[in-house]
Motif scaffolding. Structure first.
Motif, mmCIF file in Angstrom:
data_model
loop_
_atom_site.group_PDB
_atom_site.id
_atom_site.type_symbol
_atom_site.label_atom_id
_atom_site.label_comp_id
_atom_site.label_asym_id
_atom_site.label_seq_id
_atom_site.Cartn_x
_atom_site.Cartn_y
_atom_site.Cartn_z
ATOM 1 N N CYS A 80 0.934 -1.297 -0.053
ATOM 2 C CA CYS A 80 0.051 0.030 0.057
ATOM 3 C C CYS A 80 0.874 1.313 0.017
ATOM 4 O O CYS A 80 1.833 1.511 0.716
ATOM 5 C CB CYS A 80 -0.953 0.082 1.077
ATOM 6 S SG CYS A 80 -1.814 1.366 1.397
ATOM 7 N N CYS B 125 -8.883 4.077 -2.743
ATOM 8 C CA CYS B 125 -9.993 3.039 -2.146
ATOM 9 C C CYS B 125 -10.987 3.646 -1.250
ATOM 10 O O CYS B 125 -12.330 3.322 -1.434
ATOM 11 C CB CYS B 125 -9.316 1.824 -1.190
ATOM 12 S SG CYS B 125 -8.273 2.285 0.145
ATOM 13 N N CYS C 58 -7.313 0.368 -6.744
ATOM 14 C CA CYS C 58 -6.031 0.237 -6.022
ATOM 15 C C CYS C 58 -4.813 0.059 -7.262
ATOM 16 O O CYS C 58 -4.866 -0.707 -7.906
ATOM 17 C CB CYS C 58 -5.983 -0.894 -5.108
ATOM 18 S SG CYS C 58 -4.549 -1.142 -4.222
#
Lengths: 296, 332
Positions: free
Chosen positions: A186, A192, A248
């Motif tokens: 991440c 998101c 993402c």
């Protein structure tokens, strides 16, 4: 497939008559495999609208930007968009009477990445994008008018949690390792959260710096805190549109986490599909005397 | 010129790795990224890495110094050490150009950032020319030669079965002389295929200087979701925030990437935010690239790598925007 001209004419009509101030739809993007959102306010821009195999984006979230608008908004809704609108109505972010919902039964959108690799000549063979292959409600669940005929039901209920079964078969340590690997990727772009219709807080706790709930370091601990807090916050309210996972940039399987929570909630509190029926209270937003209380 | 067969690439990287941290584009979980070479992994030179190599000189999270929290007795205990030597292998010409822009920001105009400078001065760049651009690439529009890379220590060409390496600096020459897996040879430079995507940002800065209050920004920003994907994948975006983390009596100061797309980016202590909505934030991003940076450093802060074009969830495409900005009338 619904005739694009029909969409454009209707949008033009709504804008010209002054019935709505804005229309949310999709336009053709840079490449043939992209049909991103467009928000139009002038009748002459209605010709930008498109309806094809790549209208992936859920449009409902944009309603938050127009919360204080004096006037109505028309929004084209697939199944997932309509559930997103219901989500916002239930969370008291949007009033039903302030939106005109034009339903579009959705055949399922295609995977743009695969389309790019396969080429335009093989458009018919391009498979559905994962989020659409996982869709339970391709037909709009709420609308003022419907274009075209309803399509066959989506994913069979028994296939809904296949991804979760894989995860559930892992040991606790394996699960931890899997999610650590995923969330170490991440980069904290917050795509998101920003795309999610269930993420509609006036101010997100992750944006607060006093107190600073989420540290800004991009490290394992902070990333996991972010992931779990968000997953728990949308628990019982996730409409399964799969937008979080689609946007993402690091390909984190966010929907596996969301689906696991949906499965657990369904097991504990009975079957519930967020955003399908606006009258049904979310399982974590109501109290029932028969709720399990194993921890007591 | 030195030649190496593709199947001997690992030997070459192993040789570099003996004397320096060596970073190479490796495929991990379906994603290509620059990772420290440890003798194993799948080197993937088929297309550029998803994450830009800026992280290797300007890490997303970097501890600056540590301290003990003892009031006036408190002291700084541990300042980040000088960087060790690193070799970045297979960096594309667009990304090499982006590092020269990082140099502008972190090492010129009367201010030198020690954290960046220390890494930069210990970094050797081996570029890899691009034979075939991705559909999202438009580096040639930004004045980049897909084969050459001004600023690289060694320029590398992809000859299919082989790779050719041509040193451009003394450091590059030295590095190649120190390894014994290369053969001397000659090779013809491959001819790159043309980029399909185009943009012409030449001279746009002057027009933009008159467009701060233009209605275009409102229209453009409508579908932006305000995420930081574009800024974090951008090889030239360089904004950062500085924060502190206290644990008991000790703590550390760190810096981390920040994004002008985020609400708290310009939020002030009293809560006022001069960029209250996405209109102001999107405008800032594009004006920074196309006006402010050119005004300050004489170049457009975009290298045409296409990462933002490929990954923006709503297809906010800088090439389209450049085209539209050219077209719109200044007075609207």
């Amino acid at each position: 497939m619904i005739n694009v001209q029909q969409l454009r004419d209707r949008a033009k009509e709504l804008l010209e008559s002054g019935e709505v101030k804005y229309v949310f739809g999709w336009r053709k993007g840079t490449f043939w495999y992209q049909s991103p959102p467009v928000i139009i306010s002038k009748a002459e821009d209605a010709d930008k609208l498109i309806w094809d195999e790549f209208c992936l984006n859920n449009l409902s979230k944009y309603l938050l930007d127009y919360k204080n608008l004096d006037g109505k908004i028309a929004i084209f809704v697939k199944g997932c968009d309509s559930r997103g609108v219901n989500r916002l109505i239930q969370d008291q972010q949007v009033k039903r009477e302030s939106v005109v919902l034009i339903g579009l039964p959705c055949p399922g959108m295609k995977d743009p990445q695969l389309a790019r690799e396969m080429g335009e000549s093989k458009l018919n063979e391009v498979p559905k994008i994962e989020k659409c292959a996982q869709c339970l409600t391709p037909n709009p669940v709420e609308y003022d008018e419907l274009m075209g005929d309803e399509v066959a039901a989506g994913l069979a209920v028994e296939e809904r949690f296949v991804r979760v079964q894989d995860l559930e078969s892992k040991s606790a340590d394996e699960k931890y390792e899997f999610w650590q690997q995923q969330y170490d990727k991440c980069i904290r772009c917050f795509a998101c959260r920003n795309v999610c219709p269930a993420c509609n807080c006036r101010e997100c706790c992750f944006d607060q710096s006093e107190p600073e709930w989420l540290g800004k370091r991009v490290v394992t601990a902070e990333n996991q805190f972010f992931a779990l807090t968000r997953a728990m916050h949308v628990a019982g309210r996730c409409i399964e549109c799969g937008e979080c996972e689609r946007v993402c940039p690091m390909d984190i399987p966010i929907m596996s986490l969301n689906k696991k929570i949906i499965k657990d909630i369904n097991g504990l509190f009975g079957e519930y599909d967020a955003g399908v029926n606006v009258e049904d209270k979310p399982p974590l937003g109501r109290f029932d005397e028969n709720d399990p209380e194993e921890f007591m | 010129m030195k030649i190496i067969k593709r199947d001997k690439l690992k030997d070459l990287l192993n040789s570099f790795a003996k004397n320096a941290q060596t970073l190479a584009p490796v495929k991990e979980n379906d994603t290509i990224k620059f990772l420290p070479w440890k003798g194993q992994g799948e080197i993937d030179l088929s297309q550029n890495a998803l994450l830009p190599p800026k992280d290797l000189l300007f890490p997303q999270t970097e501890v600056m110094y540590r301290y003990t929290d003892g009031g006036v007795q408190g002291e700084i205990t541990d300042v980040a050490a000088a960087a060790e030597r690193q070799v970045i292998f297979g960096i594309r010409p667009c990304d090499v150009r982006s590092l020269t822009m990082m140099d502008d920001v972190f090492m010129t105009k009367g201010y030198e950032d020690d954290y960046y400078k220390s890494k930069r001065e210990n970094t050797i760049l081996i570029s890899l020319g691009c034979n075939e651009p991705q559909p999202t690439c438009f580096c040639t529009s930004m004045g980049i030669d897909m084969m050459e890379a001004d600023g690289a220590d060694i320029v590398m060409y992809d000859l299919g079965e082989k790779l050719a390496l041509e040193p451009k600096t003394d450091a590059g020459e030295q590095l190649l002389n120190d390894v014994d897996v290369l053969e001397d040879g000659a090779a013809e430079k491959p001819v790159a295929k043309e980029c399909q995507l185009k943009a012409d940002a030449e001279g746009l800065a002057e027009k933009l200087a008159q467009m701060f209050h233009h209605s275009y920004w409102e229209d453009l920003s409508r579908t932006c979701i305000g995420c930081g994907t574009c800024t974090y994948l951008c090889p030239t975006c360089h904004c950062f925030d500085i924060r502190r983390k206290n644990i008991g009596e000790e703590g550390f100061q760190f810096r981390c990437w920040d994004s002008c797309m985020f609400s708290e980016y310009t939020r002030m202590a009293g809560g006022h935010n001069p960029r209250p909505s996405k209109k102001e934030r999107v405008r800032n991003r594009f004006l920074h690239k196309l006006q402010y940076f050119p005004e300050r450093y004489g170049k457009v802060a975009c290298v045409g790598c296409g990462r933002c074009v490929g990954k923006c969830p709503v297809n906010i495409d800088i090439t389209r925007i450049i085209g539209e900005l050219r077209e719109v009338s200044v007075d609207e």
